[in-house]
Design an enzyme around this catalytic site. Structure first.
Site, PDB file in Angstrom:
ATOM      1  CB  CYS A 415      -0.975   0.002   1.165  1.00  0.00           C
ATOM      2  SG  CYS A 415      -0.182  -0.038   2.797  1.00  0.00           S
ATOM      3  CB  CYS A 608      10.908  41.585  13.619  1.00  0.00           C
ATOM      4  SG  CYS A 608      11.018  41.468  15.431  1.00  0.00           S
ATOM      5  CB  CYS A 611       7.252  40.495  14.883  1.00  0.00           C
ATOM      6  SG  CYS A 611       7.641  42.111  15.604  1.00  0.00           S
ATOM      7  CB  CYS A 626       9.041  49.600   4.574  1.00  0.00           C
ATOM      8  SG  CYS A 626       7.745  50.520   5.445  1.00  0.00           S
ATOM      9  CB  CYS A 629       5.961  49.536   8.584  1.00  0.00           C
ATOM     10  SG  CYS A 629       4.829  50.303   7.392  1.00  0.00           S
ATOM     11  CG  HIS A 634      10.162  46.802  16.307  1.00  0.00           C
ATOM     12  ND1 HIS A 634      10.148  46.679  14.931  1.00  0.00           N
ATOM     13  CD2 HIS A 634      10.130  45.541  16.798  1.00  0.00           C
ATOM     14  CE1 HIS A 634      10.127  45.413  14.602  1.00  0.00           C
ATOM     15  NE2 HIS A 634      10.105  44.687  15.711  1.00  0.00           N
ATOM     16  CG  HIS A 679      -4.290   0.441   4.503  1.00  0.00           C
ATOM     17  ND1 HIS A 679      -3.695  -0.384   3.573  1.00  0.00           N
ATOM     18  CD2 HIS A 679      -5.370   0.981   3.885  1.00  0.00           C
ATOM     19  CE1 HIS A 679      -4.390  -0.352   2.451  1.00  0.00           C
ATOM     20  NE2 HIS A 679      -5.404   0.475   2.615  1.00  0.00           N
TER      21      HIS A 679
END
Length: 764
Positions: A415, A608, A611, A626, A629, A634, A679
């Site tokens: 099988c 990160c 995160c 980027c 952001c 942070h 199986h």
């Protein structure tokens, strides 16, 4: 003692300023120190080769990360250069990590190769270091017994028990599995089956050149070895009475005629003159013989003349332990098989296996007429132009595949192979290149069997007889990759690696980047750290968490990605359910290329890892931002301790807009292998719609008993799509036993997921 609070490395380049530190040295750093130096180009590490408490500042580019288990294996090698060599031997460490107690192995002893079985895996001596070297304790088997140097003890500590000079302790570099696979067959250490014998039982025993009969007096254990005291019917001098002490492995419950190695079997009470069926039998023919207890089935491994026998004899490897040797006759080896599986009989007493000749064959002939090329002899293969048949399309599934006696017919623990082949080739062409690539002359028959007898009939007629799978298993066993391919249950990855790597030399499907080094593999086993918070995971989440915890990246987009689900062995699952991801987005997993900021969509410059598990963010995808952001994210008090790292951005991408210009790399799901009570079955996603699922079981039903045959079945399972459209909360509430159709097996029993890159399929 293994400490989870350390990171381990191997030095791969000569460090600057440290002339006494060599490539191949193993070192470590505490988790706390590692985090403090996460942005540094150097790490203060401690060397296992130095007993001092001084650390050394080693440049990161000179280090390659090591998992704990790999570090323990490498520490067993005393030489730095040898250690580095085996670290760079891509498959060596994964293969060693797959070895378990009871695995049959080959041990390199100088220029000799010794056969044995793993009895111990672990340290030999206690160490003051955070890790101890891992060694393998091997009990030598068969003719190699007595060529060791230990009874299983080391420095007065007993680590396992065996006879004197029948054991060795060796590092992983001197051990390889008898079955060449990155994941050797796993399971608990086999224990002697003493409960099967008790005082008064009639038995047959055999030594190197004789077979005898008697009655069990007692079953004894001496230094871990089991022996049977037998009151014999006749001693070695031909006199009645007497007593012998025989190893348990050489005793068989019940009676086999005294000359069993060359025993004559009763000819079947049928008209034998069916064009003398035995005349068509050759080595590797699947046959049956009639013994006192009924029919026995096996494979012809040898044909020839034996001492004192004038008739042509056949050496059979039986499916069950009803034989009397491992392929030897009066101290002469004619073939090799497991103990008690070999039987030597007159060739005229053999006949083709009726399980493949009777009802099964008749039924299949009504369903399909074999192509002319099907009957061409092996010697004529080179003159036959092999047809190329594309995979079955969604529009053809109902007409070609659905129904009983459809798919691949299972037989004798096949099988794992049936499910793997059906998954790979029924509705996908992503690995069809292996069917047509040039290969070594000795491997060409296996490739032709795969294409001509299995893949083409499956795609054109929707059915493959069990005898063709048995033929492939015989060919693999004949090549020496395992002595039990025709009889024993194996894992799909073991079979796939033998076919792709050892036989067809296919380029590794997967290239992983870790610490600047590229590792190659055919399958990827998902591992999770102990602190994961997943409850009802998707395959996407499992893959990302595994890559995150192991520090891995994809070096390139794979054409086919074979993922093994996290399990504790085959029986114990880590999750009650796993949600199939119909697409895998691997963009964030690639080591090269640009990524999008997960918040604003512009080119990401920072990643990160802290995160990654933050519940505020999406449950999937690496956390990349980027610079703008990242600064905002942070600023939050809970994230001010995070240590973001800069991404390697290709030149020309910074400031590039619009964000949709950054394409996502995705793979699509095309098959899932599932396992329940040893199986294997498979699910195929054959089309774009939610209901385009089929389920395959090579042994769905059976006709007859031991002399019968298995009935394979393929059926539509649109109910799978219904569950996939549910929300995670709704799906979590589903009770497995109450799920409709076969959907429970997909969600609860998944063993292996198969994904493909649609741009690399031959026929699309």
């Amino acid at each position: 003692m293994t400490s989870p609070a350390n990171h381990y490395f191997i030095i791969t380049e000569k460090p600057e300023y440290y002339s006494h530190i060599n490539p191949g040295d193993i070192c470590y750093i505490s988790e706390h120190s590692y985090k403090r130096h996460s942005s540094s180009s150097k790490l203060p590490v401690f060397l296992f080769s130095r007993s001092s408490c001084l650390d050394y500042d080693i440049d990161r580019k000179c280090l390659s990360a090591l998992p704990v288990k790999s570090a323990e294996l490498l520490l067993a090698l005393p030489d730095d250069a040898e250690r580095l060599k085996w670290f760079r031997e891509g498959a060596a460490l994964p293969t060693a990590l797959g070895l378990t107690l009871g695995t049959a192995v080959i041990v390199q002893a100088g220029e000799e190769e010794l056969r044995g079985s793993i009895r111990y895996i672990g340290r030999l001596t206690k160490s003051k270091n955070p890790l101890s070297a891992t060694f393998f304790g091997i009990e030598l088997q068969g003719a190699d017994r007595g060529q060791g140097d230990t009874d299983g003890s080391h420095q007065r500590e007993t680590l396992f028990s065996c006879a004197k000079d029948c054991g060795v302790f060796v590092p992983f570099s001197r051990v390889r599995p008898l079955v060449p696979s990155s994941l050797s067959p796993s399971g608990p250490e086999p224990q002697p089956r003493t409960e099967e014998l008790s005082s008064g039982d009639r038995v047959t025993y055999y030594t190197s050149n004789k077979t005898g009969h008697g009655m069990v007096v007692d079953v004894l254990e001496t230094k871990g070895n089991h022996f049977v005291r037998i009151s014999t019917d006749m001693d070695e001098n031909g006199k009645t009475g007497g007593e012998v002490k025989v190893p348990l492995d050489c005793v068989m419950k019940g009676e086999v005629p005294a000359e069993a190695e060359g025993m004559d079997v009763d000819a079947p009470l049928v008209e034998q003159n069916k064009d003398d069926l035995y005349l068509s039998l050759t080595v590797n023919s699947v046959v049956e013989v009639t013994l006192a207890k009924g029919n026995s089935y096996g494979i012809i491994r040898w044909i020839g003349l034996l001492t004192d026998k004038q008739q042509i004899m056949a050496g059979l490897e039986l499916e069950e332990d009803r034989g009397v040797s491992d392929g030897t006759f009066k101290n002469k080896r004619h073939f090799t098989c497991p103990p008690k599986r070999a039987l030597f009989v007159k060739l005229i007493s053999c006949r083709p296996d009726s399980r493949f000749q009777s009802n099964s064959a008749n039924r299949s002939k009504k369903m399909l007429k074999q192509d002319d090329t099907e009957s061409v002899g092996e010697l004529e293969l080179s003159s036959v132009k092999l047809e190329t048949v594309p995979p079955i399309s969604t529009e053809q599934v109902n007409e070609i595949l659905i129904g009983q006696m459809k798919g691949i017919q299972g037989h004798c623990n096949s099988c794992y192979m049936d499910a793997a082949l059906f998954s790979l080739f029924s509705c996908s062409s992503v690995l069809d290149s292996m069917l047509f690539k040039s290969t070594a002359p000795q491997d060409a028959p296996i490739q032709k069997t795969l294409l001509r007898d299995i893949v083409n009939p499956l795609r054109s007629k929707g059915f493959v007889e069990g005898q063709h799978i048995m033929k492939l298993r015989q060919q693999l066993q004949k090549h020496g990759y395992s002595g039990s391919f025709t009889t024993d249950e194996k894992d799909p990855e073991e079979f796939l690696i033998v076919i792709m790597h050892n036989i067809l030399s296919l380029e590794p499907l997967l290239k992983l980047s870790a610490g600047g080094e590229v590792q190659e593999s055919y399958c990827y086993q998902i591992f999770l750290d102990q602190n994961h918070s997943l409850v009802l995971p998707t395959v996407q989440q499992l893959l990302e968490h595994s890559f995150h915890s192991a520090g891995l990246k994809l070096a390139e987009v794979p054409s086919c990605l074979i993922l093994q689900m996290p399990r504790f062995g085959k029986k114990f699952k880590m999750f009650e359910k796993i949600i199939p991801s119909l697409e895998l987005d691997i963009t964030d997993l690639l080591s090269e290329g640009s990524l999008q900021c997960m918040l604003c969509g512009t080119v990401a410059e920072v990643q990160c890892t802290d995160c990654f598990k933050d519940p505020v963010f999406s449950q999937t995808g690496f956390k990349v931002f980027c610079r703008t952001c990242s600064s905002q994210v942070h600023c939050h008090p809970q994230r001010q301790s995070h240590q973001p790292s800069l991404l390697d951005i290709p030149k020309g991408y910074l400031g590039r807009l619009p964000p949709q210009a950054l394409a996502r790399d995705k793979l699509e799901l095309f098959a899932v292998l599932c396992i329940e009570t040893s199986h294997y079955v498979s699910f195929i996603k054959h089309g774009p719609h939610s209901e385009d699922w089929i389920f395959f079981d090579s042994m769905a039903d059976r006709e007859g008993e031991t002399d019968g045959y298995n009935i394979p079945e393929v059926r539509a399972c649109p109910e799978v799509g219904t569950y996939l459209e549910m929300s995670p909360t709704e799906l979590a509430r589903q009770v497995p036993r109450d799920m409709k159709g076969v959907a429970k097996r997909l969600f609860c029993d998944a063993y292996m997921y198969l994904y493909q890159s649609t741009s690399m399929c031959i026929y699309r």
